[in-house]
Each structure stands twice: as C-alpha cells, then as structure tokens.
Design a protein around this motif. Structure first.
Motif, PDB file in Angstrom:
ATOM      1  N   GLU A   8       0.798  -1.227   0.072  1.00  0.00           N
ATOM      2  CA  GLU A   8      -0.145   0.052   0.031  1.00  0.00           C
ATOM      3  C   GLU A   8       0.823   1.046  -0.058  1.00  0.00           C
ATOM      4  N   LEU A   9       1.976   1.147   0.806  1.00  0.00           N
ATOM      5  CA  LEU A   9       2.814   2.203   0.787  1.00  0.00           C
ATOM      6  C   LEU A   9       3.517   2.611  -0.509  1.00  0.00           C
ATOM      7  N   HIS A  40      -6.647  -3.970  13.991  1.00  0.00           N
ATOM      8  CA  HIS A  40      -5.264  -4.008  13.860  1.00  0.00           C
ATOM      9  C   HIS A  40      -4.672  -3.545  15.339  1.00  0.00           C
ATOM     10  N   ALA A  79      -1.474   8.817   8.489  1.00  0.00           N
ATOM     11  CA  ALA A  79      -1.618   7.569   7.637  1.00  0.00           C
ATOM     12  C   ALA A  79      -0.372   6.854   7.919  1.00  0.00           C
ATOM     13  N   VAL A  80       0.773   7.497   7.909  1.00  0.00           N
ATOM     14  CA  VAL A  80       2.093   6.771   8.037  1.00  0.00           C
ATOM     15  C   VAL A  80       2.243   6.171   9.194  1.00  0.00           C
ATOM     16  N   TYR A 126      -0.271   4.890  11.214  1.00  0.00           N
ATOM     17  CA  TYR A 126      -1.177   3.861  11.293  1.00  0.00           C
ATOM     18  C   TYR A 126      -0.519   2.495  10.522  1.00  0.00           C
ATOM     19  N   SER A 127      -0.172   3.107   9.420  1.00  0.00           N
ATOM     20  CA  SER A 127       0.270   1.851   8.461  1.00  0.00           C
ATOM     21  C   SER A 127       1.676   1.097   9.122  1.00  0.00           C
ATOM     22  N   GLN A 171       9.017   7.904   5.205  1.00  0.00           N
ATOM     23  CA  GLN A 171       7.968   8.011   4.405  1.00  0.00           C
ATOM     24  C   GLN A 171       7.407   9.402   3.712  1.00  0.00           C
ATOM     25  N   SER A 185      -0.076  -1.204  11.915  1.00  0.00           N
ATOM     26  CA  SER A 185      -0.868  -2.133  11.466  1.00  0.00           C
ATOM     27  C   SER A 185       0.110  -3.173  10.736  1.00  0.00           C
ATOM     28  N   GLN A 186       1.174  -2.698  10.204  1.00  0.00           N
ATOM     29  CA  GLN A 186       2.239  -3.709   9.313  1.00  0.00           C
ATOM     30  C   GLN A 186       3.193  -3.612  10.170  1.00  0.00           C
TER      31      GLN A 186
END
Length: 382
Positions: free
Chosen positions: A2-3, A239, A279-280, A282-283, A357, A286-287
C-alpha cells in the motif's frame, strides 16, 4: 504494498517538474509543538527526561522523550542543519540555524490546569509564539550590538526559514481526561484550530513563508490511551487500535486540512504543506511485524501491565528499596525492534521509518518533497 502504491501515486501527482522549482536552501528551522518534537524545552524548565531516554543515539538524556532522534531531528539532518536547541534551554545552546519552542505536554489552546495536576505544559502554542516573537527582536538586538553574533540567525533567515508545526494531539486527550465524550471533544476542535490559524497568520506577518504542518497521529493506537481510558474489546479495530479515539484524530485532521486550504487563500505568499503523518503511523502500527517490528502496543521502556506501561511509573522512574536506588521502568534490550518507546512516544527506529515515508512528499498536500517545500504551488489535492 500500500505504501508503494501511495509513493507511485504521489510521483505522478508531483508538478511536471520539480524541474521548474528551486531546491530550497533553508538557513534555519523554527519549530512549534509538543513532545513529538521537543528537543529539551520541558526538560530545561521542569527537570531532565531521565535515562534511559536518549540512550540509543545521544548515549545520555538529551531532553527528548525517546531513546534517540525525533522527526524534527531527521528533518534538520535532511536539510543540512544542526539539531534544534530548545528556546528554554540556557546551557550550551546555539540558535544560529533556528530554535525549538516545543515542550512536551504542550497544547494549542491553554489548559485550565497546572502541569502538576494534569501533565500538560504551561507553554501552549500562544506562549510559544510570544517566545518566537521575542526571539526575533532580541536576537537581532544582540547581533547589532556585536554580542554573540554567531549564536543567532541573520535577519533574512526568518523569511527564508522552514516553520514546522507538530501539535494538537494533547488538545484531544485533554477533553477525555475531563470525561468528555468523543462528540464533546469534536465540538471544540474548531476553536483549537482557530487558535492554530491565528498563530500561523502571526508568523506570516513576521515574514515566515514556508510552513510544514504535521497532522495528528492515531491517538487510539497509543498504549497510554488504551490503558488510561479503559478501551473495551468492542472498540478495538482489526489492527488493535481504539476506533473512537482514532475517529476524533481523523476528524481533527479533516478540519486541519480544510484550514490549510483556507490559509493558502488568505496568505498568498505562503507555501504551506500539510503532512499526513496519521496515515504513515497507522500503516506502521498495522504492518509492524511485516516491517520487522515487534508488538506495536508494548512499550520498550515501562513497567508492568498489558502494555508494559504504568502512568505512575514512567520510563526511568526510580525507587529506593532497603537504602538502594533501583530503576523500576527500564529499557528493553533492543529498542530498534519496537515502535512504542514509553507507551506515549515512538522509538528512534519508528521515527526514522516515519520520516523516510513523509520526506519525499508521498503523504503531503501538495505532494512535494521537503527539499522543494519553499515553492508555492497553485494546485492542491482534492
């Protein structure tokens, strides 16, 4: 994956060329914020953040609530400037290339409480602006007198500087600490952002032209929030974060982005970049395992409980047992494998990943990298 997609989209959205834009040469950075970007302000005023804070990079306490560097440190590195000294620090500081007005616990609007009661800093954003305004006048007075010239910015640095903002998270949790509902917290967001807008306009009036604004991160993913506010199982997303608290963060960010669009119209000479760190972060959370990190909700430096977090026994806290001083909240063996440093703040490893990012513009509006952020763009993502 996704990133990677977002990075590719951003590349296509970049102006046909950053070829037509000038690379920025920021001579200074002036930062306003809270603990996410405090490089020593609160420590100077109320006592140093104890070891093991700072252990990874600085090898001793450095005024940061982290094992090493913060986003603002990586920003300074990337534009070739020294790390920012805190305005409140009187020990060995050099402000020639900027100044940091952030303090841990700061809010945009003043809190009707003391730091001893709530943990919120008395250095709210309006106070940070007053310090900045005073800094402009006094630094130039010193330079005119030939006193400490090399320790203060030249006059034109203020118009050419990068102005960074990373603040607002504490304004949201302040409401919850007063037992407000999510809707009640949302109701005062416009007033909070109105005060942020006022300060940005004042800085513009002082000549500031390049503004880099971070939105607020996912508050509902912070161990201290989930521990303090007793999040129920029904409120946890897939998540592991708390949906209601993240919902108010997203609302704040929506209104902040609208504010940035409005400010671009009202401040025609300003180049204002909105950076989606939510967004960064949370990404990243979650990952976490996919990216090589361990459980993102367990603090590296803490004491007990589900999250290795106790708000009464914070990172570095000591006690005396049988006449011997003992550290209760110690660091994990390898902070580079953790995302949460102390239940509230991110580790250096997480901060580095987040910076990597955002620096290129993939999460910015307009989608322009930091090195071109001083160029005013006529278009904006919708």
């Amino acid at each position: 994956m996704e990133l990677l997609k977002l990075h590719l989209i951003a590349l296509f959205l970049l102006p046909t060329s950053t070829l037509g834009f000038n690379k920025c040469n920021f001579p200074a950075i002036f930062n306003f914020g809270d603990s996410n970007s405090d490089t020593g302000g609160l420590s100077a005023a109320f006592g140093q953040a104890p070891p093991p804070n700072g252990a990874t990079f600085f090898h001793s306490p450095s005024g940061r609530y982290c094992d090493g560097r913060l986003l603002i440190d990586f920003i300074a590195e990337s534009v070739g400037l020294p790390y920012l000294d805190a305005f409140l620090d009187s020990m060995g500081t050099n402000f020639r290339h900027g100044c940091n007005f952030a303090t841990a616990g700061s809010t945009i609007r003043r809190q009707n409480t003391t730091i001893w009661q709530s943990g919120y800093s008395p250095i709210s954003l309006d106070v940070q602006y007053l310090q900045f305004s005073d800094f402009i006048t006094r630094s130039q007075n010193f330079r005119e007198k030939g006193v400490f010239q090399n320790l203060f910015p030249e006059e034109d640095y203020f118009s050419r500087a990068l102005y960074t903002f990373d603040i607002g998270q504490n304004d949201l949790t302040a409401g919850y600490k007063l037992n407000m509902s999510t809707e009640e917290v949302k109701a005062y967001v416009p007033d909070v952002l109105g005060q942020l807008s006022h300060v940005i306009k004042l800085i513009y009036g002082q000549g500031g032209r390049t503004v880099w604004v971070h939105n607020t991160g996912p508050v509902g993913c912070l161990p201290y929030v989930m521990d303090r506010f007793l999040v129920t199982a029904a409120q946890i997303d897939k998540h592991g974060c708390s949906s209601p608290y993240n919902d108010v963060s997203q609302y704040f960010n929506l209104k902040l982005r609208e504010l940035v669009l409005q400010l671009r119209e009202e401040l025609p000479a300003a180049a204002i970049t909105y950076v989606d760190v939510y967004a960064v972060k949370y990404s990243l959370i979650s990952q976490a395992k996919k990216l090589g990190f361990e459980n993102p909700f367990v603090a590296c430096c803490g004491h007990g409980g589900k999250y290795n977090y106790n708000r009464f026994i914070k990172c570095g806290s000591k006690t005396v047992v049988n006449g011997t001083e003992t550290v209760l909240a110690v660091s994990c063996k390898d902070p580079s494998t953790r995302i949460s440093w102390d239940g509230t703040h991110f580790t250096e490893a997480a901060n580095r990943w987040i910076f990597d990012q955002v620096v290129g513009g993939a999460f910015s509006d307009p989608p322009v990298s930091l090195k071109f952020a001083c160029n005013k763009m006529n278009t904006s993502q919708k």
